[in-house]
Scaffold this active site. Structure first.
Site, PDB file in Angstrom:
ATOM      1  N   ASP A   1      -5.860  -2.578  -5.717  1.00 30.90           N
ATOM      2  CA  ASP A   1      -5.676  -3.403  -6.902  1.00 30.90           C
ATOM      3  C   ASP A   1      -4.370  -2.921  -7.568  1.00 30.90           C
ATOM      4  O   ASP A   1      -3.843  -1.858  -7.221  1.00 30.90           O
ATOM      5  CB  ASP A   1      -6.888  -3.189  -7.826  1.00 30.90           C
ATOM      6  CG  ASP A   1      -6.683  -3.825  -9.178  1.00 30.90           C
ATOM      7  OD1 ASP A   1      -6.448  -5.037  -9.231  1.00 30.90           O
ATOM      8  OD2 ASP A   1      -6.737  -3.094 -10.197  1.00 30.90           O
TER       9      ASP A   1
ATOM     10  N   ASP B   1      -2.973  -3.731 -11.509  1.00 31.07           N
ATOM     11  CA  ASP B   1      -3.032  -3.363 -12.933  1.00 31.07           C
ATOM     12  C   ASP B   1      -4.212  -2.426 -13.198  1.00 31.07           C
ATOM     13  O   ASP B   1      -5.356  -2.744 -12.860  1.00 31.07           O
ATOM     14  CB  ASP B   1      -3.188  -4.613 -13.812  1.00 31.07           C
ATOM     15  CG  ASP B   1      -1.957  -5.498 -13.787  1.00 31.07           C
ATOM     16  OD1 ASP B   1      -0.840  -4.974 -13.770  1.00 31.07           O
ATOM     17  OD2 ASP B   1      -2.127  -6.737 -13.796  1.00 31.07           O
TER      18      ASP B   1
ATOM     19  N   ASP C   1      -9.889  -0.458 -10.081  1.00 32.79           N
ATOM     20  CA  ASP C   1     -10.259   0.210 -11.335  1.00 32.79           C
ATOM     21  C   ASP C   1     -11.341  -0.523 -12.112  1.00 32.79           C
ATOM     22  O   ASP C   1     -11.751  -0.030 -13.176  1.00 32.79           O
ATOM     23  CB  ASP C   1      -9.035   0.349 -12.254  1.00 32.79           C
ATOM     24  CG  ASP C   1      -8.600  -0.990 -12.830  1.00 32.79           C
ATOM     25  OD1 ASP C   1      -8.376  -1.928 -12.039  1.00 32.79           O
ATOM     26  OD2 ASP C   1      -8.489  -1.107 -14.064  1.00 32.79           O
TER      27      ASP C   1
HETATM   28  O1  LIG Z   1      -5.743  -9.594 -14.700  1.00 28.58           O
HETATM   29  C1  LIG Z   1      -4.680  -9.501 -14.082  1.00 28.58           C
HETATM   30  O2  LIG Z   1      -3.759 -10.315 -14.239  1.00 28.58           O
HETATM   31  C2  LIG Z   1      -4.444  -8.458 -13.041  1.00 28.58           C
HETATM   32  O3  LIG Z   1      -5.397  -7.488 -12.930  1.00 28.58           O
HETATM   33  P1  LIG Z   1      -5.624  -6.644 -11.574  1.00 28.58           P
HETATM   34  O4  LIG Z   1      -4.260  -6.199 -11.022  1.00 28.58           O
HETATM   35  O5  LIG Z   1      -6.416  -5.499 -12.095  1.00 28.58           O
HETATM   36  O6  LIG Z   1      -6.344  -7.550 -10.617  1.00 28.58           O
HETATM   37 MG   LIG Z   2      -7.197  -3.659 -12.176  1.00 28.54          MG
END
Ligand SMILES: O=C(O)COP(=O)(O)O
Ligand SMILES: [Mg+2]
Length: 212
Positions: free
Chosen positions: A6, A8, A163
């Site tokens: 993942d 973010d 996460d």
């Molecule tokens: O919500 C988002 O835009 C991205 O979140 P993620 O990288 O944790 O999938």
């Molecule tokens: Mg994430």
């Protein structure tokens, strides 16, 4: 092994940039800015859901959603200056690549800003595939984008590292082993999120992968 991450809240702490972008939109409309914790709680289901939660938190009308999302999306690719990899991420990725693992990304962030922030941090070339929230017909927690990421990495055992509750559900629905990074943007206690193993610092990751 094929290892998909993942983005973010897992590899990068991007909330300061997302928050700054959101707060420009809110300031233009005379609204109070988002706090960092509020920003964390809105991330994980993609850009449209983030903007919707932001809009509802500031009581902006539904008819503003399309314009807010368009403005948010227009600024997203260049919102990179405040984003940092979590401590130990760069070394862990390097160690995993050197050990011969194939690495990919499956995020709900749209693909263009996902690639842009990875390129800004010098990390993009380390990933053989980047599947974003707009890369497949569905997004996480639907398992299809995760399957798409692993398919791009060829053959071998699979591991997903994330996460959040969304990542855990995605892995479960895909039938893929899940490692939980506990230092990101999760909303629930670690014990309430299904995971094969959890870690709070990235220097532990190569060892956990080796033990998988
Ligand atoms: O919500 C988002 O835009 C991205 O979140 P993620 O990288 O944790 O999938
Ligand atoms: Mg994430």
């Amino acid at each position: 092994m094929r290892i998909v991450f993942d983005l973010d809240g897992t590899l990068i702490d991007s909330a300061p940039d997302i928050r700054a972008l959101a707060n420009r939109l809110l300031a233009d409309r005379g609204c109070a800015p988002l706090a960092l914790a509020e920003t964390h709680s809105f991330i994980g289901n993609g850009a449209a859901v983030f903007v919707e939660k932001m809009r509802q938190a500031r009581a902006l009308p539904e008819r503003e959603q399309a314009a807010l999302l368009a403005e948010f999306s227009a600024g997203y690719e260049t919102a990179v200056d405040l984003t940092r990899p979590y401590p130990g991420v760069v070394a862990a990725l390097r160690a995993l690549a050197a050990a011969g693992h194939a690495l990919g990304i499956c995020t709900n962030k749209p693909a263009r800003p996902a690639r842009a922030v990875l390129a800004h941090l010098g990390l993009l070339d380390g990933f053989a595939t980047v599947v974003g929230g707009d890369s497949a017909a569905t997004r996480k927690p639907d398992p299809a984008p995760l399957h798409q990421a692993f398919a791009a990495l060829g053959a071998g055992p699979c591991l997903y590292v994330g996460d959040s509750e969304v990542d855990a559900e995605t892995a479960q629905r895909a039938g893929i082993r899940f490692l939980l990074f506990t230092g990101g943007y999760r909303k629930s206690p670690v014990a309430a999120i299904p995971h094969a193993a959890a870690f709070s610092a990235f220097d532990a990751l190569p060892g956990l992968v080796g033990a998988s």
